[in-house]
Design a protein around this motif. Sequence first.
Motif, PDB file in Angstrom:
ATOM      1  N   HIS A 111      -7.663 -15.553  16.230  1.00 32.05           N
ATOM      2  CA  HIS A 111      -7.439 -15.983  17.610  1.00 32.05           C
ATOM      3  C   HIS A 111      -6.971 -14.814  18.478  1.00 32.05           C
ATOM      4  O   HIS A 111      -7.347 -14.697  19.647  1.00 32.05           O
ATOM      5  CB  HIS A 111      -6.417 -17.126  17.660  1.00 32.05           C
ATOM      6  CG  HIS A 111      -5.049 -16.748  17.160  1.00 32.05           C
ATOM      7  ND1 HIS A 111      -4.679 -16.873  15.836  1.00 32.05           N
ATOM      8  CD2 HIS A 111      -3.965 -16.234  17.795  1.00 32.05           C
ATOM      9  CE1 HIS A 111      -3.434 -16.472  15.682  1.00 32.05           C
ATOM     10  NE2 HIS A 111      -2.979 -16.075  16.859  1.00 32.05           N
ATOM     11  N   ALA A 145      -9.146 -13.027  21.628  1.00 30.93           N
ATOM     12  CA  ALA A 145      -8.553 -12.912  22.959  1.00 30.93           C
ATOM     13  C   ALA A 145      -8.571 -11.468  23.429  1.00 30.93           C
ATOM     14  O   ALA A 145      -8.851 -11.176  24.604  1.00 30.93           O
ATOM     15  CB  ALA A 145      -7.122 -13.451  22.932  1.00 30.93           C
ATOM     16  N   THR A 198       1.012 -12.312  18.413  1.00 32.19           N
ATOM     17  CA  THR A 198      -0.259 -12.632  17.777  1.00 32.19           C
ATOM     18  C   THR A 198      -0.105 -13.481  16.530  1.00 32.19           C
ATOM     19  O   THR A 198      -1.087 -14.030  16.038  1.00 32.19           O
ATOM     20  CB  THR A 198      -1.010 -11.341  17.419  1.00 32.19           C
ATOM     21  OG1 THR A 198      -0.210 -10.573  16.508  1.00 32.19           O
ATOM     22  CG2 THR A 198      -1.287 -10.524  18.666  1.00 32.19           C
ATOM     23  N   THR A 235       0.013 -16.078  21.546  1.00 29.46           N
ATOM     24  CA  THR A 235      -1.184 -15.472  22.121  1.00 29.46           C
ATOM     25  C   THR A 235      -1.513 -16.084  23.471  1.00 29.46           C
ATOM     26  O   THR A 235      -1.863 -15.377  24.423  1.00 29.46           O
ATOM     27  CB  THR A 235      -2.375 -15.628  21.156  1.00 29.46           C
ATOM     28  OG1 THR A 235      -2.077 -14.967  19.925  1.00 29.46           O
ATOM     29  CG2 THR A 235      -3.638 -15.037  21.747  1.00 29.46           C
ATOM     30  N   VAL A 236      -1.402 -17.396  23.579  1.00 29.28           N
ATOM     31  CA  VAL A 236      -1.673 -18.083  24.844  1.00 29.28           C
ATOM     32  C   VAL A 236      -0.704 -17.608  25.923  1.00 29.28           C
ATOM     33  O   VAL A 236      -1.094 -17.386  27.084  1.00 29.28           O
ATOM     34  CB  VAL A 236      -1.582 -19.606  24.663  1.00 29.28           C
ATOM     35  CG1 VAL A 236      -1.598 -20.313  26.016  1.00 29.28           C
ATOM     36  CG2 VAL A 236      -2.727 -20.103  23.787  1.00 29.28           C
ATOM     37  N   ILE A 285      -1.818 -14.195  27.048  1.00 28.38           N
ATOM     38  CA  ILE A 285      -3.024 -14.296  27.881  1.00 28.38           C
ATOM     39  C   ILE A 285      -2.659 -14.739  29.289  1.00 28.38           C
ATOM     40  O   ILE A 285      -3.192 -14.228  30.276  1.00 28.38           O
ATOM     41  CB  ILE A 285      -4.032 -15.265  27.246  1.00 28.38           C
ATOM     42  CG1 ILE A 285      -4.616 -14.654  25.968  1.00 28.38           C
ATOM     43  CG2 ILE A 285      -5.159 -15.596  28.231  1.00 28.38           C
ATOM     44  CD1 ILE A 285      -5.481 -15.618  25.182  1.00 28.38           C
TER      45      ILE A 285
END
Length: 218
Positions: free
Chosen positions: A119, A123, A197, A203-204, A207
Amino acid sequence: MEIDVVLPCLDEEAALPWVLERMPAGCRPIVVDNGSTDGSVKVAARFGAQVVVEPRRGFGAACHAGLLAATGDIVAFMDADASLDPRQLPRVTEPVAAGDADLVLGRRITRSAGAWPPHARAANALLARRLRRRTGAGVHDLGPMRAARRDALLALGLSDRRFGYPLEMVLRAAAAGWRIAEAEVDYLPRAGRSKVTGTVRGTVRAIGDMRRVMRENA
């Protein structure tokens, strides 16, 4: 050239000995503690690193505190979690010292399974593609190992203090006409679990910060 290496740190007691022992000659480590509750500060001091305490939480806050504390001609950044080998720092610092590039990013190459969760890799690839389209720079990885001249970095006026800091650096450097290059560096399994990560949620969040920085630097 004098080189300072900024190491943002949050509970990296287990990784710091390996990282600091492998610091190349001529590279001065600056460990920026960003709220650790373990023995990171004591370990960093024991291994001879300059320790900076940044109480404001945030990856960018730690990075920028290290930049402000640095005095070397060149400043490099890298994670303190043993996912990157300090012995490979010359790959990003030498082109800057030679005047061949203004900003060099370490393009991570995985050397073992599990070092880069799918994931997070996806990204990163998406972000790099958007960055190439927007800036024209041949960037394939917004990697945490990077180097540039200290005075030039300060002149960029970086303002993000969260996970958007590395992206803002590239965006502003490109807008200023910098020569941006990449160099391959090994990406290893980190010591402990990543705060970013290692989880989809982390991670979201990263982002989201980077999307905001994209909008603010349009």
